[in-house]
Design an enzyme around this catalytic site. Structure first.
Site, PDB file in Angstrom:
ATOM      1  N   LYS A  40       0.699  -1.001  -0.063  1.00 65.35           N
ATOM      2  CA  LYS A  40       0.201   0.094  -0.198  1.00 65.35           C
ATOM      3  C   LYS A  40       0.917   1.172   0.057  1.00 65.35           C
ATOM      4  O   LYS A  40       0.619   2.148  -0.645  1.00 65.35           O
ATOM      5  CB  LYS A  40      -1.054  -0.126   1.377  1.00 65.35           C
ATOM      6  N   ASN A  41       1.963   1.248   0.608  1.00 66.77           N
ATOM      7  CA  ASN A  41       2.815   2.407   1.030  1.00 66.77           C
ATOM      8  C   ASN A  41       3.738   2.751  -0.177  1.00 66.77           C
ATOM      9  O   ASN A  41       4.641   3.573  -0.172  1.00 66.77           O
ATOM     10  CB  ASN A  41       3.448   2.464   2.447  1.00 66.77           C
ATOM     11  N   CYS A 138      -5.463   7.709   8.799  1.00 71.09           N
ATOM     12  CA  CYS A 138      -5.843   7.040  10.039  1.00 71.09           C
ATOM     13  C   CYS A 138      -5.795   8.097  11.207  1.00 71.09           C
ATOM     14  O   CYS A 138      -4.719   9.011  11.131  1.00 71.09           O
ATOM     15  CB  CYS A 138      -4.957   5.823  10.188  1.00 71.09           C
ATOM     16  N   ARG A 143      -0.726  14.423  12.898  1.00 68.62           N
ATOM     17  CA  ARG A 143      -0.358  13.881  11.495  1.00 68.62           C
ATOM     18  C   ARG A 143      -0.287  15.320  10.647  1.00 68.62           C
ATOM     19  O   ARG A 143      -1.025  15.676   9.620  1.00 68.62           O
ATOM     20  CB  ARG A 143      -1.293  13.276  10.778  1.00 68.62           C
ATOM     21  N   ASP A 328       4.066   0.402  11.807  1.00 70.36           N
ATOM     22  CA  ASP A 328       2.825  -0.563  11.522  1.00 70.36           C
ATOM     23  C   ASP A 328       2.509  -1.904  12.027  1.00 70.36           C
ATOM     24  O   ASP A 328       1.835  -2.590  11.581  1.00 70.36           O
ATOM     25  CB  ASP A 328       2.591  -0.360   9.932  1.00 70.36           C
ATOM     26  N   ARG A 436      -8.914  -0.361   3.538  1.00 68.30           N
ATOM     27  CA  ARG A 436      -8.085   0.866   3.275  1.00 68.30           C
ATOM     28  C   ARG A 436      -6.728   0.129   2.702  1.00 68.30           C
ATOM     29  O   ARG A 436      -6.196   0.738   1.839  1.00 68.30           O
ATOM     30  CB  ARG A 436      -7.663   1.777   4.341  1.00 68.30           C
TER      31      ARG A 436
HETATM   32  N1  EPU Z   1       5.343  14.653  10.489  1.00 68.51           N
HETATM   33  C1  EPU Z   1       5.321  15.984  10.865  1.00 68.51           C
HETATM   34  N2  EPU Z   1       5.180  16.745   9.861  1.00 68.51           N
HETATM   35  C2  EPU Z   1       5.023  16.306   8.544  1.00 68.51           C
HETATM   36  C3  EPU Z   1       4.999  15.086   8.272  1.00 68.51           C
HETATM   37  C4  EPU Z   1       5.153  14.122   9.187  1.00 68.51           C
HETATM   38  O1  EPU Z   1       5.464  16.257  12.150  1.00 68.51           O
HETATM   39  O2  EPU Z   1       4.831  17.216   7.630  1.00 68.51           O
HETATM   40  C5  EPU Z   1       5.445  13.603  11.727  1.00 68.51           C
HETATM   41  C6  EPU Z   1       4.203  12.605  11.675  1.00 68.51           C
HETATM   42  O3  EPU Z   1       3.233  13.267  12.474  1.00 68.51           O
HETATM   43  C7  EPU Z   1       4.807  11.385  12.415  1.00 68.51           C
HETATM   44  C8  EPU Z   1       6.037  11.327  11.963  1.00 68.51           C
HETATM   45  O4  EPU Z   1       6.527  12.630  11.398  1.00 68.51           O
HETATM   46  O5  EPU Z   1       4.812  11.683  13.949  1.00 68.51           O
HETATM   47  C9  EPU Z   1       6.495  10.313  10.844  1.00 68.51           C
HETATM   48  O6  EPU Z   1       5.437  10.582   9.651  1.00 68.51           O
HETATM   49  P1  EPU Z   1       5.858  10.155   8.176  1.00 68.51           P
HETATM   50  O7  EPU Z   1       5.676  11.228   7.534  1.00 68.51           O
HETATM   51  O8  EPU Z   1       6.947   9.226   8.132  1.00 68.51           O
HETATM   52  O9  EPU Z   1       4.460   9.202   7.839  1.00 68.51           O
HETATM   53  P2  EPU Z   1       3.510   9.311   6.654  1.00 68.51           P
HETATM   54  O10 EPU Z   1       4.675   9.524   5.462  1.00 68.51           O
HETATM   55  O11 EPU Z   1       2.449  10.166   6.936  1.00 68.51           O
HETATM   56  C10 EPU Z   1       3.717   6.566   6.158  1.00 68.51           C
HETATM   57  C11 EPU Z   1       2.754   5.630   6.084  1.00 68.51           C
HETATM   58  C12 EPU Z   1       2.287   5.251   7.408  1.00 68.51           C
HETATM   59  C13 EPU Z   1       3.314   4.724   8.221  1.00 68.51           C
HETATM   60  C14 EPU Z   1       4.449   5.885   8.307  1.00 68.51           C
HETATM   61  C15 EPU Z   1       5.906   5.473   8.827  1.00 68.51           C
HETATM   62  C16 EPU Z   1       1.671   6.002   3.975  1.00 68.51           C
HETATM   63  C17 EPU Z   1       0.522   6.371   2.994  1.00 68.51           C
HETATM   64  N3  EPU Z   1       1.562   6.125   5.061  1.00 68.51           N
HETATM   65  O12 EPU Z   1       3.068   7.789   6.689  1.00 68.51           O
HETATM   66  O13 EPU Z   1       1.494   4.059   7.085  1.00 68.51           O
HETATM   67  O14 EPU Z   1       3.178   4.537   9.379  1.00 68.51           O
HETATM   68  O15 EPU Z   1       4.818   6.220   6.967  1.00 68.51           O
HETATM   69  O16 EPU Z   1       6.401   4.368   8.360  1.00 68.51           O
HETATM   70  O17 EPU Z   1       2.879   5.511   3.090  1.00 68.51           O
HETATM   71  C18 EPU Z   1      -0.213   2.587   7.804  1.00 68.51           C
HETATM   72  O18 EPU Z   1       0.000   1.936   6.600  1.00 68.51           O
HETATM   73  O19 EPU Z   1      -1.372   2.308   8.425  1.00 68.51           O
HETATM   74  C19 EPU Z   1       0.201   3.915   7.862  1.00 68.51           C
HETATM   75  C20 EPU Z   1      -0.289   4.647   8.759  1.00 68.51           C
END
Ligand code: EPU
Length: 456
Positions: A40-41, A138, A143, A328, A436
């Site tokens: 998915k990611n 989620c 976020r 995850d 999802r």
């Molecule tokens: N963060 C910030 N500011 C930002 C972006 C992120 O503070 O602008 C913080 C977040 O709040 C969090 C941390 O940085 O505390 C890490 O977030 P990250 O950006 O790494 O996560 P993401 O890209 O939003 C993806 C996956 C998540 C997975 C995380 C970590 C997707 C669509 N989602 O999220 O997947 O947990 O990386 O590996 O790729 C899931 O699959 O259930 C899921 C939530």
């Protein structure tokens, strides 16, 4: 924002799941073989990358999950033609006629996904403007998207916040930049990659996330004509080019789904072979799985996960960025830890609110306390900020059936696992949320011999 129930219904319906609830008669080991598709990611980002090409891209092993449906809808409203290829799970994405979409159309398709933010760089290159609505995803923490907006501004984007969302433009084009992330965010790293490949000049990214899904996105961008080098210490360099072509790519497998089924095998004292899972991307998970008392066999075309008998062991886990233990992976494994003999600790360091799912486990008889302190070893950035981000799980407990409501994707899967391993009958509602990210999870449960009934 939609209610959780509305979200669940939308996600379920997007993949043809018409029910909202499952009644599970627990206590039966899950046994059998299931097959994974792409991550998915990665898949959702690979679909966005297709926007950057001048010619069509072909993506293979795309799972039928609602997050893919959302990205498909968003691409289509921007004029990308998306068709199914000959092979099951193959998508052909033709970006020849990319066009500006109406705010309302984008908003209607974005649903509760975080992916729209990644459209910005490619759309700024293709159209000179981009709009993103209020973002969902989620409900596992605040976020924010501050890293994303800072990155885009560094490349030269002008960001304007409106009541309906965020509008961006690039009046002077986008230019390569030096970027340093305050935290190795997966999404912000992808933002840099998807923007830098067509920005003028060289980009140097420090503090990058290096998850396998990011490496596979880099593989895709290189196939499209990009020059990207991954150096030591989380540094990525990208040389911008004027044009990219379409790609043909088979997605990396979904290692989060693999870990979820592994935990289900352990918690139900079962034996599940996960076709398509690979050792290299799951090393950290496999080490922990073995410490807890699970057994696995690495096969040529998958991994067999099973409970070898005997007691399970308590562990201390700290989630973290790759190559650490993925955030995850913790939720379904927590269910198995309720059956381990002793006290386990899970310290969540990626998201500040990822223990919402444990209330339901407690209702089912688990002994779990949530703490604001950093337990288990290191202090993390949530320690002094009043976030409930450490869990202490005391076992072994025999879970019993209860009525529970899915709060988010991974938490939802853990509820299924808990209900499957519990004595008696449970009703799990809002199961659409699970669609999802878990393809055909109902048929997979059937294949594995779960005893359940779908309810309207
Ligand atoms: N963060 C910030 N500011 C930002 C972006 C992120 O503070 O602008 C913080 C977040 O709040 C969090 C941390 O940085 O505390 C890490 O977030 P990250 O950006 O790494 O996560 P993401 O890209 O939003 C993806 C996956 C998540 C997975 C995380 C970590 C997707 C669509 N989602 O999220 O997947 O947990 O990386 O590996 O790729 C899931 O699959 O259930 C899921 C939530």
């Amino acid at each position: 924002m939609n209610t959780l129930g509305e979200d669940a219904k939308n996600h379920g319906e997007a993949v043809g799941l018409s029910v909202d609830k499952i009644t599970i008669h627990g206590g039966k080991p899950l046994v059998g073989r299931i097959e994974l598709k792409g991550a998915k990611n990665l898949v959702t980002k690979a679909m966005v990358a297709a926007l950057l090409g001048e010619t069509p891209s072909v993506l293979k092993d795309v799972p039928n999950i609602s997050d893919v449906r959302i990205v498909r809808g968003l691409l289509e409203v921007h004029g990308v033609t998306v068709t199914e290829g000959e092979e099951e799970g193959e998508l052909i994405l033709d970006p020849s006629n990319v066009e500006v979409a109406h705010f309302a159309a984008i908003d209607a398709h974005a649903g509760s996904s975080r992916i729209p933010i990644l459209f910005c760089g490619p759309l700024l290159h293709r159209l000179g403007e981009a709009f993103i609505p209020d973002l969902g995803g989620c409900r596992i923490g605040d976020r924010p998207i501050d890293f994303h907006l800072d990155v885009l501004r560094t490349f030269g984007a002008v960001v304007e916040k409106l009541p309906s969302g965020i509008r961006m433009s690039a009046p002077n084009g986008l230019h390569g930049a030096k970027v340093e992330l305050p935290y190795p965010s997966v999404g912000a790293t992808e933002q840099v990659l998807l923007t830098a490949v067509r920005a003028e000049g060289i980009t140097e990214l420090k503090g990058a996330a290096i998850e396998p899904e990011i490496m596979d996105l880099i593989n895709i961008l290189q196939k499209m004509g990009a020059t990207i080098s991954v150096d030591t210490d989380r540094v990525i360099r990208i040389e911008g080019v004027k044009q990219l072509r379409g790609y043909t790519h088979r997605s990396l497998f979904d290692r989060n789904e693999a870990a979820s089924w592994a935990a289900a095998a352990l918690a139900t004292e079962g034996d599940i072979t996960v076709g398509g899972a690979r050792q290299a991307e799951m090393l950290t998970f496999l080490n922990v799985f073995r410490k807890v008392g699970g057994a696995f066999d690495i096969l040529e075309d998958g991994i067999r996960f099973y409970h070898p008998g005997g007691d399970l062991n308590p562990v201390i886990i700290e989630t973290g960025v790759h190559p650490g233990f993925m955030t995850d992976w913790q939720q379904p494994l927590v269910v198995a830890l309720t059956k381990a003999k002793g006290v386990s600790i899970v310290h969540e360091t990626v998201y500040e609110q990822r223990f919402g799912f444990v209330d339901a486990l407690v209702d089912m008889g688990a002994t779990i306390q949530i703490h604001k302190e950093c337990l288990g070893g290191h202090a993390c950035r949530f320690g002094q900020r009043n976030f409930n981000h450490s869990a202490v799980i005391t076992g072994p407990t025999q879970l019993h059936g209860a009525d529970v409501e899915v709060p988010d994707l991974r938490g939802g899967f853990s509820h299924l696992v808990a209900a499957l391993s519990a004595e008696g009958t449970s009703t799990v509602s809002n199961v659409g949320i699970i669609a999802r990210g878990y393809e055909n999870f109902i048929s997979k449960l059937q294949i594995l011999g779960a005893d359940f009934v779908l309810e309207d």
